[in-house]
Design an enzyme around this catalytic site. Structure first.
Site, short mmCIF file in Angstrom:
data_model
loop_
_atom_site.label_atom_id
_atom_site.label_comp_id
_atom_site.label_asym_id
_atom_site.label_seq_id
_atom_site.Cartn_x
_atom_site.Cartn_y
_atom_site.Cartn_z
N CYS A 1 -10.67 -7.46 0.50
CA CYS A 1 -10.28 -8.87 0.65
C CYS A 1 -10.88 -9.53 1.90
CB CYS A 1 -8.77 -8.99 0.69
SG CYS A 1 -8.01 -8.31 -0.78
N GLN B 1 0.79 -1.23 0.00
CA GLN B 1 0.00 0.00 0.00
C GLN B 1 0.83 1.28 0.00
OE1 GLN B 1 -3.21 0.55 -0.37
NE2 GLN B 1 -3.96 -1.54 -0.27
N HIS C 1 -0.98 -3.08 -9.07
CA HIS C 1 -2.28 -2.42 -9.23
C HIS C 1 -2.65 -1.47 -8.09
CE1 HIS C 1 -5.19 -4.80 -6.64
NE2 HIS C 1 -4.15 -5.61 -6.61
N1 PMP Z 1 -1.23 -6.62 1.05
C1 PMP Z 1 -1.92 -5.49 1.23
C2 PMP Z 1 -1.55 -4.59 2.35
C3 PMP Z 1 -2.98 -5.16 0.38
O1 PMP Z 1 -3.67 -4.04 0.58
C4 PMP Z 1 -3.31 -6.03 -0.67
C5 PMP Z 1 -4.45 -5.73 -1.62
N2 PMP Z 1 -5.65 -5.40 -0.99
C6 PMP Z 1 -2.55 -7.21 -0.83
C7 PMP Z 1 -1.51 -7.46 0.05
C8 PMP Z 1 -2.83 -8.18 -1.92
O2 PMP Z 1 -2.49 -7.63 -3.15
P1 PMP Z 1 -2.84 -8.35 -4.51
O3 PMP Z 1 -4.20 -7.87 -4.88
O4 PMP Z 1 -1.80 -7.89 -5.46
O5 PMP Z 1 -2.80 -9.81 -4.27
#
Ligand code: PMP
Length: 382
Positions: free
Chosen positions: A330, A180, A202
């Site tokens: 997530c 982040q 992304h």
């Molecule tokens: N770590 C953090 C702190 C995140 O915010 C995210 C995405 N929400 C991820 C890992 C996972 O990233 P990715 O979508 O690339 O798997």
């Protein structure tokens, strides 16, 4: 649509998509193929991208391994380190407010016999050095603490935590999830002694489906050993097999190059927008409460609670015009474990929102959003 959910994903920078396009069309070679120009062009593009990612982090090019996302990088490090070094110890330390890709990987490792300590955070969401000091044991093999939190934006003092760990317990590996923070906070791995770092394109105006993992080289230039997640054709020096996603890697490289070149102006733009947002919110909602650290935070991430206002109802009623969030994309259908860990009760969690800004937003859009939020909350209160 006014998009205010950049912690979930950012809009793609047009320069990034432009850089990717040739590798989706005429430059389709496999970088692992040999001798002919189409393959060499692909390989060159991959190595250029690696150089951009390395300079964003101030590390060496051959310390960067491409993965499919930060979830993969986190799983790779957590499982890879603990599996490779399992004879050195069975204890892992992380925090209660890590991303699910760390917490779930830890849960999986517990099922294999590893022991995990989930550190408490303070009221702002920071891991305190004293807490870490008390927890490291002789059989600890890995510490994994995030650089910045995706829900409340709080930054940890990773330099301090990693320095303590490496100076006092040199056999313990230190990993940080920096997904982040890149492009918003300076990350200089020549000064911050972490062994591993995870990132994703992304979250910094790059494409989805591509991430990277930093693996620090040891003394004498030897690379740190770690068990791969994916075995196969030995791409990425055997650390991560699978044909490289060249267009995505080029996209990540371009995003990293832009992030490095524009860090200062991007940061100050987000801070300016954030301060406008916060002062407008305070005017419209006098009883608002902000969550996370007041200044040691990721620019542009604003988490707040408005008592009596049900977050889901508001978000749904605004959904066609505005994209905002209750927290992590997530952790669908669960109340936020991050807000719980910083001391909010169930009702306060239901009254909380996360806004995360990006570089394409302007003040008029912010004002328009807050006016709509105010109107909608008044309507729902009646
Ligand atoms: N770590 C953090 C702190 C995140 O915010 C995210 C995405 N929400 C991820 C890992 C996972 O990233 P990715 O979508 O690339 O798997």
């Amino acid at each position: 649509m006014i998009y205010l959910d950049s912690s979930a994903t950012t809009p793609i920078d047009p320069e990034v998509s432009k850089a990717m396009w040739p590798y989706l069309t005429e430059e389709y070679g496999n970088p692992s193929s040999k001798y002919y120009t189409l393959a060499e062009n692909a390989k060159k593009a991959v190595e250029e991208a690696r150089e951009h990612v390395a300079s964003l982090l101030s590390c060496q090019q051959n310390e960067i391994i491409f993965t499919s996302c930060a979830t993969e990088s986190n799983n790779f490090v957590l499982k890879g380190v603990t599996h490779y070094y399992k004879n050195q110890g069975k204890h892992i330390i992380t925090s209660k407010i890590e991303h699910k890709s760390v917490l779930e990987a830890c849960k999986f490792l517990e099922s294999e016999g590893f022991e995990v300590t989930y550190l408490d955070v303070d009221q702002y969401g920071q891991v305190q050095l004293e807490t870490l000091k008390k927890t490291i044991r002789d059989d600890t093999i890995l510490v994994s603490i995030m650089w910045g939190n995706n829900e409340i934006g709080t930054l940890n003092n990773i330099e301090q935590l990693a320095r303590y760990t490496k100076e006092h317990h040199p056999h313990v590996f230190f990993h940080t999830d920096a997904t982040q923070v890149l492009g918003k906070v300076e990350v200089d791995l020549s000064k911050v002694p972490v062994d591993f770092l995870s990132l994703s394109a992304h979250k910094m105006y790059g494409p989805k489906g591509i991430g990277a993992c930093f693996i620090r080289k040891r003394e004498l230039g030897l690379r740190t050993k770690i068990t791969p997640l994916l075995h196969g054709g030995s791409q990425e020096d055997g650390y991560r097999s699978g044909t490289l996603s060249v267009h995505n890697i080029v996209g990540l490289g371009k995003a990293a190059q832009i992030a490095r070149a524009t860090l200062k102006e991007h940061r100050s733009r987000l801070l300016e927008l954030e301060s406008h947002f916060v002062s407008m919110l305070k005017k419209s909602f006098p009883n608002i409460k902000f969550n996370g650290h007041p200044d040691q935070k990721i620019p542009g991430v604003i988490n707040f609670t408005i008592p009596g206002i049900h977050n889901e109802l508001v978000i749904r009623s605004l959904k066609d015009k505005f994209a905002i969030s209750t927290g992590s994309a997530c952790s669908i259908n669960e109340p936020s474990y991050v807000l719980d860990a910083v001391g909010l009760n169930e009702m306060q969690i239901k009254n909380s929102f996360r806004i995360s800004l990006h570089k394409y937003i302007n003040k008029n859009e912010i004002e328009y959003f807050i006016e709509n939020l105010r109107r909608e909350t008044e309507r729902l209160l009646i």
